[in-house]
Design an enzyme around this catalytic site. Structure first.
Site, short mmCIF file in Angstrom:
data_model
loop_
_atom_site.label_atom_id
_atom_site.label_comp_id
_atom_site.label_asym_id
_atom_site.label_seq_id
_atom_site.Cartn_x
_atom_site.Cartn_y
_atom_site.Cartn_z
N CYS A 2 -46.77 5.06 -10.43
CA CYS A 2 -48.20 5.35 -10.37
C CYS A 2 -48.98 4.05 -10.60
O CYS A 2 -48.45 3.10 -11.17
CB CYS A 2 -48.59 6.34 -11.45
SG CYS A 2 -47.64 7.86 -11.36
N ARG A 27 -48.90 2.03 -4.63
CA ARG A 27 -47.91 2.40 -5.65
C ARG A 27 -47.66 3.90 -5.67
O ARG A 27 -46.62 4.36 -6.14
CB ARG A 27 -48.40 1.95 -7.03
CG ARG A 27 -48.33 0.48 -7.23
CD ARG A 27 -48.78 0.13 -8.62
NE ARG A 27 -47.82 0.55 -9.61
CZ ARG A 27 -47.09 -0.28 -10.33
NH1 ARG A 27 -47.20 -1.56 -10.16
NH2 ARG A 27 -46.25 0.18 -11.24
N TRP A 75 -47.91 9.14 -8.27
CA TRP A 75 -46.69 9.44 -7.52
C TRP A 75 -45.98 10.50 -8.35
O TRP A 75 -45.49 10.24 -9.44
CB TRP A 75 -45.82 8.19 -7.38
CG TRP A 75 -44.64 8.39 -6.49
CD1 TRP A 75 -44.59 8.23 -5.14
CD2 TRP A 75 -43.32 8.77 -6.89
NE1 TRP A 75 -43.33 8.52 -4.67
CE2 TRP A 75 -42.53 8.85 -5.72
CE3 TRP A 75 -42.73 9.08 -8.12
CZ2 TRP A 75 -41.18 9.21 -5.75
CZ3 TRP A 75 -41.39 9.44 -8.14
CH2 TRP A 75 -40.64 9.50 -6.96
N ASN A 101 -47.76 6.24 -16.46
CA ASN A 101 -46.81 5.87 -15.41
C ASN A 101 -45.42 5.88 -16.03
O ASN A 101 -45.21 5.25 -17.06
CB ASN A 101 -47.14 4.46 -14.90
CG ASN A 101 -46.09 3.94 -13.94
OD1 ASN A 101 -45.48 4.71 -13.21
ND2 ASN A 101 -45.88 2.64 -13.95
N GLY A 102 -44.47 6.61 -15.43
CA GLY A 102 -43.14 6.73 -16.03
C GLY A 102 -42.90 8.18 -16.45
O GLY A 102 -43.61 9.09 -16.00
N GLU A 489 -30.56 -2.71 6.81
CA GLU A 489 -32.00 -2.88 6.63
C GLU A 489 -32.77 -2.28 7.82
O GLU A 489 -33.81 -1.64 7.64
CB GLU A 489 -32.33 -4.37 6.46
CG GLU A 489 -33.81 -4.72 6.36
CD GLU A 489 -34.50 -4.13 5.14
OE1 GLU A 489 -33.83 -3.55 4.27
OE2 GLU A 489 -35.74 -4.24 5.08
N LYS A 493 -35.56 0.57 7.34
CA LYS A 493 -36.94 0.39 7.82
C LYS A 493 -37.34 1.56 8.72
O LYS A 493 -38.42 2.11 8.61
CB LYS A 493 -37.03 -0.89 8.62
CG LYS A 493 -37.72 -2.12 8.29
CD LYS A 493 -38.36 -2.53 7.06
CE LYS A 493 -38.13 -1.88 5.76
NZ LYS A 493 -37.87 -2.75 4.65
N GLU A 496 -37.89 4.76 6.77
CA GLU A 496 -39.10 4.73 5.96
C GLU A 496 -40.35 4.97 6.78
O GLU A 496 -41.21 5.74 6.38
CB GLU A 496 -39.24 3.35 5.30
CG GLU A 496 -38.39 3.12 4.10
CD GLU A 496 -38.73 1.80 3.44
OE1 GLU A 496 -38.46 0.76 4.04
OE2 GLU A 496 -39.28 1.82 2.33
N HIS A 512 -14.10 5.60 12.05
CA HIS A 512 -13.59 6.44 10.97
C HIS A 512 -14.54 7.60 10.68
O HIS A 512 -14.48 8.19 9.59
CB HIS A 512 -13.37 5.59 9.72
CG HIS A 512 -12.38 4.48 9.96
ND1 HIS A 512 -11.03 4.65 9.82
CD2 HIS A 512 -12.56 3.21 10.42
CE1 HIS A 512 -10.40 3.52 10.15
NE2 HIS A 512 -11.32 2.63 10.51
N LYS A 611 -44.36 1.90 -3.62
CA LYS A 611 -43.94 0.50 -3.49
C LYS A 611 -43.06 0.06 -4.66
O LYS A 611 -42.07 -0.63 -4.48
CB LYS A 611 -45.19 -0.39 -3.40
CG LYS A 611 -44.89 -1.86 -3.19
CD LYS A 611 -44.39 -2.12 -1.80
CE LYS A 611 -44.12 -3.59 -1.55
NZ LYS A 611 -43.29 -3.75 -0.33
C1 AGP Z 1 -38.20 -1.46 1.12
O1 AGP Z 1 -38.72 -1.26 2.38
C2 AGP Z 1 -38.30 -0.32 0.24
N1 AGP Z 1 -39.60 0.20 0.14
C3 AGP Z 1 -37.51 -0.31 -1.03
O2 AGP Z 1 -36.19 -0.09 -0.66
C4 AGP Z 1 -37.57 -1.55 -1.94
O3 AGP Z 1 -36.93 -2.62 -1.34
C5 AGP Z 1 -36.90 -1.20 -3.28
O4 AGP Z 1 -37.63 -0.18 -3.89
C6 AGP Z 1 -36.74 -2.38 -4.20
O5 AGP Z 1 -37.97 -2.85 -4.68
P1 AGP Z 1 -38.04 -4.19 -5.52
O6 AGP Z 1 -37.61 -5.28 -4.63
O7 AGP Z 1 -39.46 -4.29 -5.96
O8 AGP Z 1 -37.09 -4.04 -6.68
#
Ligand code: AGP
Length: 616
Positions: A2, A27, A75, A101-102, A489, A493, A496, A512, A611
């Site tokens: 959050c 966030r 969040w 937050n948390g 990756e 991407k 996401e 496999h 984020k």
């Molecule tokens: C990346 O596109 C993601 N949103 C996510 O996997 C991110 O890389 C991950 O949460 C790690 O974040 P950080 O690098 O701030 O630790």
């Protein structure tokens, strides 16, 4: 996850809070809220479900000219996104407001013990307001009340509180590693926020709360204490972070802007670190030789790199560099797995953590494990002052400016570059690297910014491919060696930002299991540059084609060897084979972006994501 912001001073707090929330929206964006208190001991509270705009529409022009208040973007962890679960949460009489937050893990036990009346939400936060109200009513000072309350609450969290009968005062606590609290010091005003982005348009003078610390702010005063109430002294840091780069500029989305910023991002990451005369890497500014000496480096027995998501993918690229240049066995671990599996560590293990935010809860917990075992730690991070940088023995900053889109782009490239530089640096310290290899690699890296720029020229081709394949419901990404993390990756991407199911797989694993999925409806993206596994990748591509699967092959500059085999060729710019991931990631970012765009997805703020992941 959050976003938290607070203000006390002489200016109307409402607009400052909304500006801060706007910068924090990435966030969390399930709901948002603000609370303001005025000198007449009235509290104004407004919340709205959905994105920040819903709150802005509700409050703009309506809020009182109060000069202190707090704001939150949520969040959801406990309770669905809704007005009743939005923060601030209040006690039943509306005397105390709390943003959080948390997670408060024992909130049910606390609810049973300390309820002052029925609970109006499903959150773990609301009980904190009940507990505080009871103590404040009994005459306890707000700071002492919060100390007592967080002393009873289990878990990792940050919290900011305000009481209606103490206008102009905010008190905050950081418990464990669930995201930080930054204190902004202005002229006749103080601010609080969960991260720097929210503050930097107001002030660059900041302090950071460590776990177990509290702060008490008014317009003119700031006081830091520990959980026992003992006063703490903190040095104000003056930051030179560029808030302008946190705006979209001419781009439709932050993700596109940040993707196109990558040539400059790579340049900023290498500047002053890859030297021309002589061609060598110098990280002595970040890793002072008194601490990171040749003796220390030669004594290392292995490296463990931890990270999550994109950061873990860059770690997988880094593993190749450390093994090759520094001759050190290197493992990569997902921080959330590493922290719970009792890893075997000792003083000769170097633990490298990667986190763009520097606040990811699992990565911080993994670092705690490493600290307990006496490992030396180096962190790679994009956020000056973030918690990872304060825990590690050495920090290498990405210097690529704030990354706002939830999907990471430029920080992935910067991480890979910095892992490369660290591997070369360690290799030299250990005597494991020849002068020629170092010079050749430095030369190759100096060409990277322009190669990344050339990779961006693939945008029209990737847009056309995106339009062709936007209707697919599944995607496979295959790679080997340095191509595997890029494949993973690319799949991440795409998931996401487009919500398409995508798998990133080691191409050798395809036979496999995943090969059973292949048909004409499931496209495959194959990382197939000219490297020492190119022939194997070619076989895998032929196997997909034999099952009527369409293949987008990402190939080296000028390599037409897969023409007539793959369905489409995406030709990379010329780049050293070891640096290929830093360039080949770019077209996959573009593919994901344009597919997300075609499907009408919310590219910058995908559903369910945040984020910075500060909860488990
Ligand atoms: C990346 O596109 C993601 N949103 C996510 O996997 C991110 O890389 C991950 O949460 C790690 O974040 P950080 O690098 O701030 O630790």
């Amino acid at each position: 996850m959050c976003g938290i912001v607070g203000y006390t001073g002489r200016r109307p707090a409402g607009p400052i809070l909304l500006d801060g929330l706007r910068r924090l929206e990435y966030r969390g964006y399930d709901s948002a809220g603000i609370a303001l208190t005025d000198d007449d001991q009235r509290m104004y509270v407004a919340v709205a479900t959905g994105k920040l705009d819903a709150l802005v529409q509700k409050v703009e022009g309506h809020y009182p000219p109060a000069t202190s208040g707090l704001g939150h973007t949520r969040w959801a962890t406990h309770g669905e996104p809704s007005d009743r679960n939005a923060h601030p949460q209040l006690d039943p009489d509306g005397r105390v407001a709390v943003i959080h937050n948390g997670i408060v893990e024992n909130f049910e036990a606390l609810r049973a013990k300390y309820a002052r009346g029925p609970f109006a939400s499903d959150t773990d936060t609301e009980v904190l307001a009940h507990m505080l109200a009871t103590r404040v009513e009994a005459g306890l000072d707000l700071l002492d009340a919060l100390r007592e309350v967080v002393g009873e609450a289990e878990g990792a969290f940050s919290v900011v509180v305000m009481a209606v009968d103490q206008p102009g005062r905010l008190v905050a606590a950081r418990v464990g590693n669930a995201g930080g609290i930054v204190v902004g010091v202005g002229d006749g005003e103080h601010l609080l926020a969960s991260d720097l982005n929210a503050l930097l348009s107001q002030t660059r003078r900041v302090t950071f709360l460590e776990p177990g610390e509290l702060v008490d702010i008014t317009a003119d005063a700031v006081r830091y204490v520990d959980l026992d109430g003992a006063d703490l002294a903190k040095q104000v840091e003056v930051l030179s972070y560029d808030p302008v780069s946190a705006t979209k500029g001419p781009y439709k989305h932050f993700m596109l802007k940040e993707t196109f910023e990558q040539p400059e991002a790579v340049l900023n990451a290498i500047r002053g670190r890859y030297l021309v005369h002589p061609h060598r890497v110098d990280l002595s500014a970040e890793l002072p030789p008194e601490r990171f000496s040749e003796t220390w480096a030669r004594d290392l027995s292995r490296i463990v790199i931890v990270g999550m998501g994109t950061s873990m993918h860059s770690a997988m690229v880094g593993r190749h560099y450390f093994e090759r240049f520094a001759n050190l066995p290197t493992e990569v671990d997902n921080s959330s797995e590493f922290r719970y599996r009792q890893p075997v560590l000792d003083e000769r293990t170097l633990v490298i953590s990667i986190a763009q935010s520097g606040e990811t809860v699992d990565t911080l917990a993994a670092m705690d494990e490493a600290r307990r075992a006496g490992c030396t730690q180096i962190t790679i991070c994009n956020t000056p002052g973030a918690q990872t940088t304060r825990v590690a023995d050495g920090a290498i900053l990405m210097r690529v400016g704030p990354e706002i889109a939830v999907a990471s782009t430029k920080t992935m490239l910067a991480s890979m570059v910095l892992l490369h530089s660290l591997a070369l640096y360690l290799g030299r310290l250990r005597g494991a690297l020849s002068v020629e290899t170092e010079a050749q690699q430095v030369e190759a890296v100096l060409r990277l910014p322009s190669a990344v720029g050339e990779a961006l020229d693939l945008a029209p081709q990737m847009q056309a491919l995106a339009e062709q394949y936007a209707g697919a419901e599944d995607f496979l990404f295959l790679g080997r060696g340095l191509g595997l993390p890029v494949a993973m990756e690319g799949a991440l991407k795409l998931k996401e930002v487009s919500y398409i199911h995508a798998e990133g797989y080691a191409a050798g694993e395809m036979k496999h299991g995943p090969i059973a999925l292949i048909d004409e409806k499931m496209p495959t993206v194959a990382l197939a540059p000219q490297d020492d596994v190119a022939d194997k990748m070619r076989s895998n591509i032929e196997q997909v084609r034999a099952r009527r699967g369409e293949v987008i092959a990402v190939v080296s500059h000028g390599d037409r060897g897969l023409e007539g085999v793959a369905t489409h060729l995406v030709e990379l710019p010329e780049v050293d084979a070891l640096l290929c991931p830093i360039v080949s990631t770019v077209p996959l970012q573009l593919l994901a972006y344009y597919i997300g765009l075609s499907r009408g997805a919310d590219v910058d703020q995908p559903r369910n994501l945040a984020k910075t992941v500060t909860v488990e």
